[in-house]
Design a protein around this motif. Structure first.
Motif, PDB file in Angstrom:
ATOM      1  N   GLN A 289      -0.541  -5.918   0.984  1.00 57.51           N
ATOM      2  CA  GLN A 289       0.665  -6.655   2.384  1.00 57.51           C
ATOM      3  C   GLN A 289       2.249  -5.504   1.534  1.00 57.51           C
ATOM      4  O   GLN A 289       3.587  -5.237   2.532  1.00 57.51           O
ATOM      5  CB  GLN A 289       1.425  -7.944   2.381  1.00 57.51           C
ATOM      6  N   ASP A 290       2.483  -5.266   0.252  1.00 57.43           N
ATOM      7  CA  ASP A 290       3.333  -4.566  -0.039  1.00 57.43           C
ATOM      8  C   ASP A 290       2.926  -3.014  -0.898  1.00 57.43           C
ATOM      9  O   ASP A 290       3.805  -2.295  -0.982  1.00 57.43           O
ATOM     10  CB  ASP A 290       3.785  -5.078  -1.444  1.00 57.43           C
ATOM     11  N   ASP A 291       1.735  -2.537   0.019  1.00 59.67           N
ATOM     12  CA  ASP A 291       1.011  -1.240  -0.142  1.00 59.67           C
ATOM     13  C   ASP A 291       1.250  -0.765  -1.706  1.00 59.67           C
ATOM     14  O   ASP A 291       1.136   0.497  -2.094  1.00 59.67           O
ATOM     15  CB  ASP A 291       1.711   0.234   0.573  1.00 59.67           C
ATOM     16  N   VAL A 292       0.179  -2.152  -2.146  1.00 55.96           N
ATOM     17  CA  VAL A 292      -0.159  -2.787  -3.566  1.00 55.96           C
ATOM     18  C   VAL A 292      -0.999  -2.189  -3.350  1.00 55.96           C
ATOM     19  O   VAL A 292      -1.930  -3.272  -3.246  1.00 55.96           O
ATOM     20  CB  VAL A 292       0.809  -3.116  -3.862  1.00 55.96           C
ATOM     21  N   THR A 293      -1.856  -1.080  -4.166  1.00 60.09           N
ATOM     22  CA  THR A 293      -3.772  -1.460  -4.636  1.00 60.09           C
ATOM     23  C   THR A 293      -3.857  -2.503  -4.943  1.00 60.09           C
ATOM     24  O   THR A 293      -4.059  -1.559  -6.296  1.00 60.09           O
ATOM     25  CB  THR A 293      -4.270  -0.032  -4.414  1.00 60.09           C
ATOM     26  N   PRO A 294      -4.947  -3.533  -5.366  1.00 61.71           N
ATOM     27  CA  PRO A 294      -5.391  -3.664  -6.334  1.00 61.71           C
ATOM     28  C   PRO A 294      -7.014  -2.545  -7.149  1.00 61.71           C
ATOM     29  O   PRO A 294      -7.758  -1.224  -6.113  1.00 61.71           O
ATOM     30  CB  PRO A 294      -6.833  -4.719  -5.833  1.00 61.71           C
ATOM     31  N   ALA A 295      -7.065  -2.280  -8.332  1.00 57.50           N
ATOM     32  CA  ALA A 295      -7.582  -1.260  -8.775  1.00 57.50           C
ATOM     33  C   ALA A 295      -8.928  -2.016  -9.534  1.00 57.50           C
ATOM     34  O   ALA A 295     -10.345  -1.497  -8.790  1.00 57.50           O
ATOM     35  CB  ALA A 295      -6.985  -0.941  -9.687  1.00 57.50           C
TER      36      ALA A 295
END
Length: 325
Positions: A289-295
């Motif tokens: 939702q925050d354009d943070v990608t799970p790595a």
């Protein structure tokens, strides 16, 4: 006693079985007491929030008792050194961010930032973006660069502080663009954001999530994102490659490391358990939702991320002659 080929095979198999048995016993019993995550920054920041979120999910999904301990100072080196002095028994871990690589170059920690740790897992990655104040006339990176070349005294960039990631990312952008504009350091990204919106500075580089509230309110304008593709929340904003700077790459990331010598079976278990957390639909949805990608993934790619970031920022520091007090 005569040692035959068959007896050697038996001995080798026995040793292998013992090792695998020990591995299984250690990983199945672990943890038998509370596990500590040391966060080398004050409570309330992005690294602290990420650590607490991961800790909460580990408690819920895998029955850990996880304790967060904040040890701020020296750009994160105080907490890092404290964590890596603890016994390498798998009960103390260090939560790091992309500033770890910057500190390795500028603050010269007492430990080797590559060989003195056991990488465990990268939590996330978030692109660094370039934004300008809404009152500026710049609508593209090319317009900003042209103005910086023609009237450099009228363009200034802010940062979260001298030697911070936002400072080095902007210097990297300047070097690639062939410009040299004034740096205005602040005590934190929040203060720099307010002056960007107020027109006191013209440019700021930071993580995408830092800008979203002001961008939605129309107070700042994002010109480029440091991701391979455009962001879902900013579909009309080009990547740096599309803006003419394909070499530019800067991420904000978070992850977990342990002291050198931590048992590999414990590193493997922690890696597997956090991977499960990162792959859960709830966590995936919240981060994206925050354009943070799970790595996620195995430890080795995270080690390579740390190494490549240290090399990149060492080059930027040398080219830009950056020094800190």
């Amino acid at each position: 006693m005569t040692i035959t080929r068959r007896s050697l095979v038996v001995l080798a198999c026995t040793a292998t079985w013992c090792a695998s048995s020990a591995y299984a016993q250690t990983s199945s019993k672990y943890p038998t007491k509370p596990v500590k995550f040391i966060v080398p920054f004050a409570p309330g920041g992005g690294t602290d929030a990420m650590a607490r979120h991961i800790a909460q999910k580990l408690n819920e999904k895998h029955g850990y008792t996880l304790v967060i301990e904040n040890k701020a100072g020296v750009g994160g080196n105080l907490g890092a050194e404290a964590a890596l002095r603890e016994p390498a028994d798998g009960y103390t871990f260090l939560v790091i961010s992309s500033s770890y690589a910057v500190n390795a170059v500028l603050n010269k920690p007492s430990f080797d930032p590559l060989t003195g740790i056991e990488p465990v897992i990268q939590f996330t990655r978030e692109p660094v973006v370039l934004a300008v104040g809404a009152s500026t006339p710049y609508t593209t990176v090319a317009e900003l660069v042209a103005a910086a070349k023609n009237t450099p005294d009228k363009v200034a960039f802010g940062s979260s502080g001298n030697g911070g990631l936002s400072h080095l990312a902007a210097e990297y952008f300047n070097a690639l663009s062939g410009i040299k504009i004034t740096h205005v350091p602040y005590k934190g990204t929040g203060a720099a954001l307010m002056d960007l919106a107020g027109g006191q500075i013209q440019m700021l580089m930071a993580g995408n999530t830092s800008f979203m509230p002001l961008a939605k309110a129309g107070k700042v304008r994002v010109l480029a994102v440091g991701a391979p593709q455009r962001l879902p929340t900013l579909p009309n904003v080009p990547t740096f490659a599309e803006a003419g700077l394909p070499q530019f790459r800067a991420d904000i990331w978070h992850g977990l490391v342990a002291a050198k010598g931590t048992p590999p079976e414990i590193v493997a278990k922690m890696n597997a358990d956090i991977n499960a957390v990162l792959q859960s639909p709830e966590v995936q949805t919240r981060l994206r939702q925050d354009d943070v990608t799970p790595a996620g993934g195995p430890p080795q790619p995270f080690a390579e991320t740390i190494r490549s970031d240290i090399e990149r920022w060492r080059t930027v520091v040398k080219q830009s002659n950056i020094k800190i007090d």
